[in-house]
Write an enzyme that holds these catalytic residues in place. Structure first.
Site, PDB file in Angstrom:
ATOM      1  N   THR A  95      -2.160  -1.286   8.631  1.00  0.00           N
ATOM      2  CA  THR A  95      -1.543  -1.091   7.315  1.00  0.00           C
ATOM      3  C   THR A  95      -2.637  -1.216   6.267  1.00  0.00           C
ATOM      4  O   THR A  95      -3.170  -2.305   6.032  1.00  0.00           O
ATOM      5  CB  THR A  95      -0.441  -2.125   7.059  1.00  0.00           C
ATOM      6  OG1 THR A  95       0.587  -1.967   8.044  1.00  0.00           O
ATOM      7  CG2 THR A  95       0.171  -1.930   5.675  1.00  0.00           C
ATOM      8  N   LYS A 170       5.508   2.543   4.741  1.00  0.00           N
ATOM      9  CA  LYS A 170       5.245   1.183   5.237  1.00  0.00           C
ATOM     10  C   LYS A 170       5.173   0.198   4.076  1.00  0.00           C
ATOM     11  O   LYS A 170       5.684  -0.927   4.161  1.00  0.00           O
ATOM     12  CB  LYS A 170       3.940   1.163   6.034  1.00  0.00           C
ATOM     13  CG  LYS A 170       3.515  -0.226   6.506  1.00  0.00           C
ATOM     14  CD  LYS A 170       4.531  -0.856   7.440  1.00  0.00           C
ATOM     15  CE  LYS A 170       4.217  -2.315   7.778  1.00  0.00           C
ATOM     16  NZ  LYS A 170       3.003  -2.499   8.577  1.00  0.00           N
ATOM     17  N   LYS A 238      -1.098  -9.041   1.017  1.00  0.00           N
ATOM     18  CA  LYS A 238      -1.898  -7.811   0.908  1.00  0.00           C
ATOM     19  C   LYS A 238      -0.990  -6.605   0.680  1.00  0.00           C
ATOM     20  O   LYS A 238      -1.223  -5.786  -0.217  1.00  0.00           O
ATOM     21  CB  LYS A 238      -2.713  -7.615   2.187  1.00  0.00           C
ATOM     22  CG  LYS A 238      -3.437  -6.282   2.301  1.00  0.00           C
ATOM     23  CD  LYS A 238      -3.771  -5.944   3.742  1.00  0.00           C
ATOM     24  CE  LYS A 238      -2.529  -5.609   4.543  1.00  0.00           C
ATOM     25  NZ  LYS A 238      -2.795  -5.116   5.904  1.00  0.00           N
TER      26      LYS A 238
END
Length: 285
Positions: A95, A170, A238
């Site tokens: 990711t 995502k 993050k």
């Protein structure tokens, strides 16, 4: 086809093991060679750098922690790009930011190789059980070639055409997950102050209209003070940071997202390496 796998963290080890158990030989690189001790079989060859993995593989899977880790593997001396040739396929399960994914696609394309971004939805246990959800975008020819391998790792694959659509999806998924996780943590914090039985609170939540598997699993872990990392806290922050940046760029008004991101940032110093449900502790610190 010859298959390479780079990155043996929590998720990468589980995913590599599923491929190995299916009889697929892997060409492996990981920064720490000790991680090979977690592999289920010895049907692999360990290489000293990503360049060698790329040279000896037709498909190269990456499962790394963030943009910086990917760039170190891809673009350093003896990095992945140095070993790429025409027709090879790079699949990034990591990711990363949408902008970096686009950048990586361009770099791979310049080597006349094919690229897929394929971030996964799921954490340690779904990865171990080959029950991930894979979000994929990029070269259609590469997708058709790699999809049989995806099926060995997942319960569902979404093909989303152009990069960075998979990264976008995502990030939105993790935006909702982070906000929902904080909602649970806040509810449990207030219930504790009210001297309610937190087990009863969880029972109610898990039988109500918004019952979900995350409430059940993470709620139980919070109550038992179990913060073993399945989805590390720092990775959630993050991803929330990625979402904040995208919301700013696209002028999307997401006030809850901004607040939750600040809460996660508040706890980074103490909880970064443990599970994301430690947001419960961050709220109380």
């Amino acid at each position: 086809m010859k298959v390479g796998f780079i990155g043996l963290g929590i998720m990468g080890s589980a995913m590599a093991n599923n491929l190995l158990k299916d009889g697929i030989k892997l060409n492996i690189y990981n920064r720490s060679k000790q991680k090979i001790n977690e592999l289920a079989t010895d049907n692999f060859e360990f290489f000293d750098n990503p360049k060698l993995v790329a040279q000896n593989s037709d498909i190269i899977f990456l499962m790394l922690s963030n943009d910086e880790a990917c760039e170190n593997v891809v673009n350093s001396e003896n990095g992945l790009l140095e070993g790429l040739e025409n027709g090879k396929i790079v699949v990034n399960f990591s990711t990363v930011s949408a902008s970096y994914s686009q950048n990586l696609y361009d770099k791979v394309k310049n080597k006349n190789a094919l690229f897929l971004e394929a971030p996964v939805v799921g954490s340690k246990i779904p990865a171990q059980n080959a029950q991930l959800i894979i979000l994929c975008a990029g070269d259609k020819k590469a997708y058709e070639t790699v999809n049989p391998y995806f099926k060995k790792l997942s319960k569902r694959v979404f093909y989303l055409d152009n990069i960075p659509n998979a990264s976008y999806l995502k990030i939105v998924n993790n935006q909702v997950m982070g906000i929902t996780m904080q909602a649970l943590a806040e509810g449990l914090q207030l219930a504790k102050k009210l001297n309610l039985d937190l087990n009863v609170v969880l029972d109610l939540l898990n039988f109500g209209a918004f019952a979900n598997s995350m409430f059940e699993l993470k709620g139980k872990n919070i109550l038992s003070n179990n913060y073993e990392a399945h989805f590390p806290y720092e990775h959630m922050q993050k991803d929330l940071g990625f979402a904040v940046k995208l919301a700013e760029d696209k002028k999307a008004f997401c006030p809850a997202l901004s607040i939750v991101n600040e809460t996660y940032k508040k706890g980074l110093a103490n909880y970064s390496k443990i599970d994301m449900c430690a947001i419960y502790e961050a709220l109380n610190s």
